[in-house]
Design a protein around this motif. Sequence first.
Motif, mmCIF file in Angstrom:
data_model
loop_
_atom_site.group_PDB
_atom_site.id
_atom_site.type_symbol
_atom_site.label_atom_id
_atom_site.label_comp_id
_atom_site.label_asym_id
_atom_site.label_seq_id
_atom_site.Cartn_x
_atom_site.Cartn_y
_atom_site.Cartn_z
ATOM 1 N N ILE A 17 -1.437 -50.613 -26.609
ATOM 2 C CA ILE A 17 -1.497 -49.208 -26.180
ATOM 3 C C ILE A 17 -0.477 -48.883 -25.088
ATOM 4 N N GLU A 18 0.208 -49.883 -24.583
ATOM 5 C CA GLU A 18 1.304 -49.627 -23.646
ATOM 6 C C GLU A 18 2.589 -49.265 -24.388
ATOM 7 N N HIS B 266 -7.111 -42.830 -19.644
ATOM 8 C CA HIS B 266 -6.572 -43.991 -20.332
ATOM 9 C C HIS B 266 -7.462 -45.219 -20.113
ATOM 10 N N LEU C 269 1.355 -34.572 -25.332
ATOM 11 C CA LEU C 269 2.014 -35.574 -26.182
ATOM 12 C C LEU C 269 2.931 -34.943 -27.230
ATOM 13 N N ASN D 198 -8.384 -43.869 -29.923
ATOM 14 C CA ASN D 198 -6.985 -44.292 -29.939
ATOM 15 C C ASN D 198 -6.176 -43.337 -30.795
ATOM 16 N N PRO E 3 5.027 -47.051 -26.938
ATOM 17 C CA PRO E 3 5.122 -45.599 -27.164
ATOM 18 C C PRO E 3 4.501 -45.144 -28.485
ATOM 19 N N ALA F 259 -3.114 -34.367 -27.384
ATOM 20 C CA ALA F 259 -2.155 -34.729 -28.433
ATOM 21 C C ALA F 259 -1.242 -33.566 -28.783
ATOM 22 N N ASN G 268 -2.955 -44.069 -32.912
ATOM 23 C CA ASN G 268 -2.134 -45.185 -33.370
ATOM 24 C C ASN G 268 -0.989 -44.696 -34.247
ATOM 25 N N HIS H 132 1.417 -45.952 -29.446
ATOM 26 C CA HIS H 132 -0.043 -46.023 -29.345
ATOM 27 C C HIS H 132 -0.521 -45.431 -28.022
ATOM 28 N N GLU H 133 -1.691 -44.833 -28.063
ATOM 29 C CA GLU H 133 -2.376 -44.326 -26.863
ATOM 30 C C GLU H 133 -3.831 -44.776 -26.946
ATOM 31 N N PHE I 125 -7.663 -44.270 -25.082
ATOM 32 C CA PHE I 125 -8.452 -43.466 -24.152
ATOM 33 C C PHE I 125 -9.916 -43.890 -24.167
#
Length: 188
Positions: free
Chosen positions: A60-61, A19, A126, A83, A63, A122, A85, A65-66, A68
């Motif tokens: 990105i914090e 992250h 995820l 990302n 839920p 993902a 999104n 969005h991620e 990396f």
Amino acid sequence: MATTNYSYLLHGPRVALRHVRRQDYDELTALAQESAEMLRPWLGTRDHTPEAFESYLERIEQPTHEGFVICLNGTGAIVGGININNIVRGALQSGTVGYTAYASTSGRGYMTEGLRLVLQLAFGQLALHRLEANIRPDNTSSLNLVKRLGFQREGYSTAFQFVNGEWRDHERWAITTEMAQAEAPLPT
């Protein structure tokens, strides 16, 4: 210089995925500045202020969005960013992937390896079912990247994103967990 005391999510043969962290600001800013000419046609001019980075971290914090970074095994140096999104749960379980390579490490296959790790994460941890990538038709490197990983072209989006003062058309590419497993079976 990057440090290696980070907790990596996944490792590939040459790169690892983790992250994005607040401590990455200086390294990411330097990479973005050295790569500005290479990235400008695709991303436009970006704001690299501490405030813009804080805004990115806040996003990105969430839920939905991620964020990396792709780091070299051994040194921990950042060689790319990815990302996920607009994550939608429920019946869709999907997200939109965006990524950035950097001039000093472009063309070495790090993004292919890093995006493969993101697909693994993902479609595994995820629990997403589908990822979409929207790419300008003239961005050959980016199109080749998604093709290598098994994404399939789904369509053409007219005036999709505002870049460099104009609404730009994009090709829409996607991959599902089933397509990814057929391309390169994911570890269980």
